[in-house]
Design a protein around this motif. Structure first.
Motif, PDB file in Angstrom:
ATOM      1  N   LYS A 131     -11.159   3.400   5.144  1.00 30.00           N
ATOM      2  CA  LYS A 131      -9.617   3.032   5.651  1.00 30.00           C
ATOM      3  C   LYS A 131      -8.818   3.853   4.304  1.00 30.00           C
ATOM      4  CE  LYS A 131      -7.392  -0.058   8.101  1.00 30.00           C
ATOM      5  NZ  LYS A 131      -6.853  -1.294   8.255  1.00 30.00           N
ATOM      6  N   ILE A 132      -7.685   4.766   4.972  1.00 29.85           N
ATOM      7  CA  ILE A 132      -6.789   4.970   4.089  1.00 29.85           C
ATOM      8  C   ILE A 132      -5.461   4.474   4.154  1.00 29.85           C
ATOM      9  CG2 ILE A 132      -5.714   7.269   3.465  1.00 29.85           C
ATOM     10  CD1 ILE A 132      -8.323   8.900   4.508  1.00 29.85           C
ATOM     11  N   ILE A 133      -4.892   4.054   3.206  1.00 31.50           N
ATOM     12  CA  ILE A 133      -3.579   3.243   3.351  1.00 31.50           C
ATOM     13  C   ILE A 133      -2.465   4.465   3.069  1.00 31.50           C
ATOM     14  CG2 ILE A 133      -2.105   1.602   2.628  1.00 31.50           C
ATOM     15  CD1 ILE A 133      -4.655   0.603   4.024  1.00 31.50           C
ATOM     16  N   ALA A 134      -1.512   4.393   4.093  1.00 33.23           N
ATOM     17  CA  ALA A 134      -0.392   5.027   3.906  1.00 33.23           C
ATOM     18  C   ALA A 134       0.761   4.396   3.571  1.00 33.23           C
ATOM     19  CB  ALA A 134      -0.184   6.261   4.994  1.00 33.23           C
ATOM     20  N   PHE A 135       1.297   4.194   2.569  1.00 34.18           N
ATOM     21  CA  PHE A 135       2.493   3.242   2.132  1.00 34.18           C
ATOM     22  C   PHE A 135       3.614   3.986   1.760  1.00 34.18           C
ATOM     23  CE2 PHE A 135       4.899   0.383  -0.741  1.00 34.18           C
ATOM     24  CZ  PHE A 135       4.874  -0.730   0.314  1.00 34.18           C
ATOM     25  N   LYS A 136       4.747   3.916   2.393  1.00 33.53           N
ATOM     26  CA  LYS A 136       5.890   4.407   2.124  1.00 33.53           C
ATOM     27  C   LYS A 136       6.897   3.440   1.826  1.00 33.53           C
ATOM     28  CE  LYS A 136       4.905   8.474   4.965  1.00 33.53           C
ATOM     29  NZ  LYS A 136       5.676   9.176   5.957  1.00 33.53           N
TER      30      LYS A 136
END
Length: 171
Positions: free
Chosen positions: A70-75
């Protein structure tokens, strides 16, 4: 013999029996897939494509269809109370290269049984004794060294309480 082929927007340098992950392909485990976009075929003589090598294909067996970590994209936009968190798992196909074909030959659609690996032949008796002596000498060199004693830590005075509140007490 090696080849460079293109799939999923990426290029891979492969030889026979290589196992690699590529972007998701159609195909069930055990099927043979072909890659026609071959850029370079090398070996005794190198053939460069302009842009691809005519009549060259790379055949591979599909081993597994899976998903990556899983790759987390946090903005976050600071001072705006704005946060977005998205998770993503890329799907991939695990393949084993079976053959590299040139001159318009067709790939074998049946999966060939892999050759069994045979253990290396045993060394001669004289070599084994020398190897055993060498291993003993290495173990002797790696004998644990005596550790130096660390100086004793200074004792702290215990007359001050650890959790003493600072400032004036509240009423």
């Amino acid at each position: 013999m090696f080849a460079v082929f293109k799939t999923g927007g990426k290029q891979y340098r492969v030889a026979a029996e290589d196992v690699l992950k590529v972007a998701k392909l159609k195909g069930e485990p055990g099927e043979i897939v072909e890659f026609g976009e071959v850029l370079v075929v090398g070996g005794d003589s190198v053939m460069l494509g302009a842009p691809t090598v005519a009549g060259a294909t790379v055949a591979a067996e599909v081993l597994d269809q899976a998903r990556g970590p899983k790759i987390i994209a946090f903005k976050k936009r600071r001072r705006k109370n704005s946060r977005r968190k998205r998770g993503f798992r890329e799907e991939f196909t695990l393949i084993r290269i079976t053959e590299i074909l040139t001159d318009g030959k067709k790939a074998n659609k049946e999966v060939q049984p892999r050759p069994k690996r045979t253990p290396a032949p045993a060394a001669e008796a004289g070599d084994t004794a020398a190897a055993a002596e060498g291993a003993t000498a290495k173990k002797a060199k790696k004998a644990p060294k005596a550790k130096a004693k660390a100086p004793a830590a200074r004792a702290k005075p215990k007359d001050k309480p650890k959790n003493k509140p600072k400032g004036k007490p509240k009423k």
